[in-house]
Design a protein around this motif. Structure first.
Motif, PDB file in Angstrom:
ATOM      1  N   SER A  33     -52.190 -23.674 -52.222  1.00 13.67           N
ATOM      2  CA  SER A  33     -51.582 -24.175 -50.788  1.00 13.67           C
ATOM      3  C   SER A  33     -50.600 -24.015 -50.945  1.00 13.67           C
ATOM      4  CB  SER A  33     -51.881 -25.368 -50.124  1.00 13.67           C
ATOM      5  OG  SER A  33     -50.535 -26.172 -49.029  1.00 13.67           O
ATOM      6  N   LYS A  34     -50.025 -23.256 -49.331  1.00 13.31           N
ATOM      7  CA  LYS A  34     -48.416 -22.746 -49.425  1.00 13.31           C
ATOM      8  C   LYS A  34     -47.912 -23.753 -48.868  1.00 13.31           C
ATOM      9  CE  LYS A  34     -48.800 -21.149 -44.648  1.00 13.31           C
ATOM     10  NZ  LYS A  34     -49.057 -20.103 -43.246  1.00 13.31           N
ATOM     11  N   GLY A 191     -55.629 -22.928 -39.111  1.00 10.88           N
ATOM     12  CA  GLY A 191     -55.696 -22.176 -37.362  1.00 10.88           C
ATOM     13  C   GLY A 191     -54.613 -21.298 -37.134  1.00 10.88           C
ATOM     14  N   ILE A 192     -53.952 -20.247 -36.097  1.00 12.61           N
ATOM     15  CA  ILE A 192     -53.778 -19.143 -35.886  1.00 12.61           C
ATOM     16  C   ILE A 192     -52.265 -19.712 -34.525  1.00 12.61           C
ATOM     17  CG2 ILE A 192     -55.443 -17.731 -36.006  1.00 12.61           C
ATOM     18  CD1 ILE A 192     -54.959 -18.086 -32.844  1.00 12.61           C
ATOM     19  N   GLY A 193     -52.295 -20.800 -34.576  1.00 12.17           N
ATOM     20  CA  GLY A 193     -51.774 -21.629 -33.597  1.00 12.17           C
ATOM     21  C   GLY A 193     -50.391 -20.871 -32.852  1.00 12.17           C
ATOM     22  N   ILE A 204     -46.378 -23.568 -40.218  1.00 11.10           N
ATOM     23  CA  ILE A 204     -47.644 -23.586 -41.306  1.00 11.10           C
ATOM     24  C   ILE A 204     -48.735 -22.281 -40.414  1.00 11.10           C
ATOM     25  CG2 ILE A 204     -46.800 -24.199 -42.789  1.00 11.10           C
ATOM     26  CD1 ILE A 204     -48.905 -25.994 -42.843  1.00 11.10           C
ATOM     27  N   CYS A 205     -49.136 -22.498 -38.762  1.00 10.98           N
ATOM     28  CA  CYS A 205     -50.451 -22.366 -38.834  1.00 10.98           C
ATOM     29  C   CYS A 205     -50.403 -20.669 -38.435  1.00 10.98           C
ATOM     30  CB  CYS A 205     -50.640 -22.825 -37.774  1.00 10.98           C
ATOM     31  SG  CYS A 205     -51.444 -24.795 -38.204  1.00 10.98           S
TER      32      CYS A 205
END
Ligand SMILES: Cc1cc2nc3c(=O)[nH]c(=O)nc-3n(C[C@H](O)[C@H](O)[C@H](O)COP(=O)(O)OP(=O)(O)OC[C@H]3O[C@@H](n4cnc5c(N)ncnc54)[C@H](O)[C@@H]3O)c2cc1C
Length: 557
Positions: A33-34, A191-193, A204-205
C-alpha cells in the motif's frame, strides 16, 4: 527476493478482506500500500453498510431490487444477487471479528435508512463506519502476521506470456524500485476522485490501479458513470454523510422549500443520489440556490440526536464552517464522490488479464451500474474483496513458474529517472488543477456533447504537456513530488477513458445525464461501455447487461 503466491495492491477494505481470506487459505500472501493501511480512503466512510437480515423480516431480493433500480438497470443482476445474498453472512462475520456496530433501543444491531432503499437496512458505527471496519480488519491481518509492504508505490504490472506475474514497485522510503513477483495480483486500489475538483475523496484517490490495468490491456467498463454526492460541503467538498438525511435531515432551497417534494414525492431526500443531485443542481441553475448551494437542515433532529448519531458531521460543520447543525442549516452542493465504472471483472474478481484480479472501488463487477446506492460500496468491498481472493487462490494453485524478468525493471528505472532529470518543465500541480476543473465542468451532474468534447480535448492537451513536466525534488528518500507526478499520469489516462465513455453513450441513464439526449434508451443502450487498449490503440466497444428477473422499468422515487 520478493516472491508471493498472492500480492494484494491496496490495503483498504477490499484489499484487507482479500488478504484475510488468502492468509486463511494458507497462501503466501502480501499486502502492498502506498499509505499506511488505516489511512486508505475506506477510513473516511461514514454512513454505513447495507445488508438485508432475515431475522428482522428483511430479504435480499428486496435489497437487490432497490440496488438494480438505483443502478438505472445497468447493474448485472447476477452480480447484484450474489452481493445481496452474501451481505448478511459478511456483516455478521465483521461483527464477530470485532466491529462494534451501533445498537438500537433493544440492544440489537441498529439500522438507518439510506437513499433509494425501501426500508432501513444500513448498519453503522456512529458516523465512523469505514474507520471502525478498517481498523478491525487491519488488526486481524496483524494477528495473522500478514506481510505488508507499507508505503510502497506500484508503478507497473508485470505481464509474461499474457499473464500477470507481479508488479514493479517503489519503496517510497528509499526511492528504490523492485520487482515483486507473484503468481497472481489483486488490485484493490480504490477510486479516482481527485481527477475531479472538488471531490469528497482523499488526495490519494488517483485511479492508479485502473490506469495500471488499462495499460496492460484490461478493459475499463462504464467509466462515464461518475457519482455526484448531494451533500458535499460548500467550498472544499468535504462529505456530509447521507446518514444525515437517513436520520431525517431536510434539503431546502433559498425560499426555504423542501424542493425534493417536486422531484421525488415518495422518497423525498432519500431518493437515489443521481436524482437528488440533479434536483439540487436544477434548483441552483434556476436561481433558487444560495451562492451555488442548497441547504441541509438538521435543526429539527435536536442536539442530542445530532451528537449521538451524527457526531462527526457536527465536528466538520463547526470546524470548517463555524455552524452548529442544531442551530443553523449548512450549505451543500453536488460533489464528485464515487466511480461506478472500473476494471471489468467476473464474480471472482478475474479481469481480462489472467492472473490479474480486482475488487473494491477500482473494479467493476457491475453491482452499481449507472448509480450506486449509499452504503452499497462498503458491502461491495467486503463481498467481492473476499471473492477475488478465492479467485486468486484457485488461479495461483495452478501456477508453477514464477517471473524471471529483469528487463522490465531496467526500463521502468529509466522512465522514472527521466522524470527526475527533466528541468524547467511545468509543475504537476498546475496540470492537476486544470484537469480537475475541466472534468468537473465537462463531465458534471449535467453534460452534453459539447461539454464532453471540451473536457476530452483538454485532457488530450494535458497528456501532451505531461511529457514536459518536471519536479523540484531530485532526491530519493520520500520523494512525494515524484509520486505526485506519477499519479498525475494515471489520472490523465483514466480521465481520457471517462471522456470516451461519456461521448459514446448517447442516452441519459443514472449519473450520466445528457441535456442534449435526456431519455434513457433501452433499445440501443441497455449496454455496458468498454474502453481498452489493444497494441497501444484505444478501442471502444459495448457488451450486454445481464438481466435475470427484473425487467427495466420507468424509474420513479
Ligand atoms: C468521504 C467518503 C465517505 C464514504 N462513505 C461511504 C459509506 O458510508 N458507505 C459506503 O458504502 N461507501 C462509502 N464511501 C465509498 C467507500 O468508502 C469506498 O468506495 C471504499 O471504501 C473503497 O474501498 P477500497 O478498498 O476499494 O479502496 P480504498 O479504501 O480507497 O483503498 C485503496 C488502497 O489502495 C492503495 N493504493 C492505491 N494506489 C496504489 C499504488 N499505486 N501503489 C500502492 N498502493 C496503492 C492505497 O494505499 C489504499 O490502501 C465513501 C467514500 C468517501 C470518499
Amino acid at each position: 527476493m520478493y516472491e508471493h503466491d498472492i500480492l494484494i495492491v491496496g490495503a483498504g477494505l477490499a484489499g484487507l478482506r482479500a488478504a484475510l481470506e488468502s492468509i486463511e487459505a494458507g497462501k503466501n500472501t502480501a499486502i502492498l500500500s502506498k499509505v499506511h493501511p488505516v489511512r486508505s480512503h475506506s477510513c473516511a466512510a461514514q454512513g454505513g453498510i447495507n445488508a438485508a437480515l432475515t431475522d428482522r423480516g428483511d430479504n435480499w431480493e428486496d435489497h437487490a431490487l432497490s440496488t438494480i433500480k438505483g443502478s438505472d438497470y445497468l447493474a448485472d443482476q447476477e452480480a447484484v444477487e450474489i452481493m445481496c445474498r452474501e451481505a448478511g453472512e459478511n456483516l455478521i462475520d465483521l461483527e464477530h471479528m470485532g466491529v462494534i456496530f451501533s445498537r438500537d433501543e433493544e440492544g440489537r444491531l441498529g439500522t438507518r435508512r439510506f437513499g433509494g432503499q425501501s426500508v432501513a437496512r444500513t448498519f453503522f458505527v456512529g458516523a465512523i463506519t469505514g474507520s471502525a471496519m478498517l481498523h478491525v480488519l487491519y488488526e486481524q491481518t496483524v494477528k495473522q502476521n500478514a506481510q505488508v509492504y507499507e508505503e510502497w508505490f506500484v508503478t507497473k504490472l508485470i505481464i509474461e506470456d499474457g499473464e500477470c506475474r507481479g508488479v514493479i514497485a517503489m519503496d517510497i522510503n528509499s526511492g528504490k524500485l523492485e520487482i515483486i513477483k507473484a503468481k497472481s495480483v489483486i488490485l484493490a486500489t480504490g477510486g479516482i476522485g481527485r481527477i475531479f475538483e472538488p471531490s469528497t475523496n482523499a488526495l490519494i484517490c488517483t485511479g492508479d490501479g485502473l490506469a495500471l490495468a488499462y495499460d496492460v490491456g484490461a478493459s475499463l467498463m462504464d467509466m462515464e458513470m461518475i457519482q455526484y454526492h448531494p451533500t458535499g460541503l460548500a467550498g472544499n467538498g468535504i462529505l456530509l454523510s447521507e446518514g444525515a438525511r437517513g436520520e431525517g435531515a431536510y434539503l431546502l432551497n433559498s425560499n426555504g422549500e423542501r424542493f425534493m417534494e417536486d422531484y421525488a414525492p415518495e422518497y423525498l431526500e432519500l431518493a437515489s443520489r443521481d436524482v437528488v443531485s440533479r434536483a439540487e443542481q436544477t434548483e441552483i441553475n434556476e436561481g433558487r440556490g444560495i451562492d451555488g448551494c442548497v441547504l441541509l437542515d438538521c435543526r429539527h433532529l435536536g442536539k442530542s440526536k445530532i451528537e449521538e448519531k451524527l457526531g462527526y458531521l457536527q465536528e466538520v460543520a463547526i470546524e470548517f464552517r463555524g455552524i452548529d447543525l442544531a442551530e443553523q442549516p449548512i450549505p451543500v452542493k453536488p460533489t464528485m464522490h464515487y466511480i461506478m465504472g472500473g476494471i471489468k471483472t467476473d464474480f471472482m474478481g478475474q479481469t481480462d488479464i489472467p492472473g490479474l484480479f480486482a475488487a473494491g472501488e477500482c473494479a467493476n463487477v457491475s453491482v452499481h451500474g449507472a448509480n450506486r446506492l449509499g452504503a452499497n460500496s462498503l458491502l461491495d468491498t467486503i463481498v467481492f474483496g473476499r471473492r477475488s481472493a478465492r479467485g486468486a487462490i484457485e488461479y495461483s494453485s495452478q501456477i508453477n513458474s514464477i517471473s524471471k524478468s529483469k528487463e522490465e525493471l531496467n526500463n521502468e528505472t529509466k522512465r522514472i529517472q527521466n522524470i527526475i532529470n527533466r528541468t524547467n518543465g511545468e509543475r504537476s500541480a498546475t496540470l492537476r488543477n486544470e484537469m480537475g476543473e475541466a472534468m468537473t465542468s465537462g463531465i458534471g451532474v449535467f453534460r452534453d456533447t459539447k461539454s464532453i468534447k471540451i473536457a476530452k480535448q483538454k485532457v488530450l492537451n494535458l497528456i501532451d504537456r505531461y511529457e514536459n513536466t518536471s519536479i523540484d525534488n531530485k532526491g530519493k528518500i520520500f520523494n512525494t513530488d515524484l509520486i505526485f507526478n506519477l499519479e498525475l499520469k494515471y489520472m490523465l489516462d483514466v480521465a481520457l477513458t471517462i471522456c470516451i465513455g461519456a461521448e459514446n453513450r448517447k442516452e441519459s441513464r443514472g449519473a450520466h445525464y445528457r441535456t442534449d439526449i435526456t431519455e434513457r434508451d433501452d433499445k440501443n443502450w441497455l449496454k455496458h461501455t468498454h474502453v481498452a487498449k489493444t497494441d497501444g490503440e484505444v478501442q471502444f466497444y459495448t457488451s450486454d447487461v445481464n438481466i435475470t428477473k427484473w425487467k427495466p422499468e420507468i424509474r420513479k422515487y
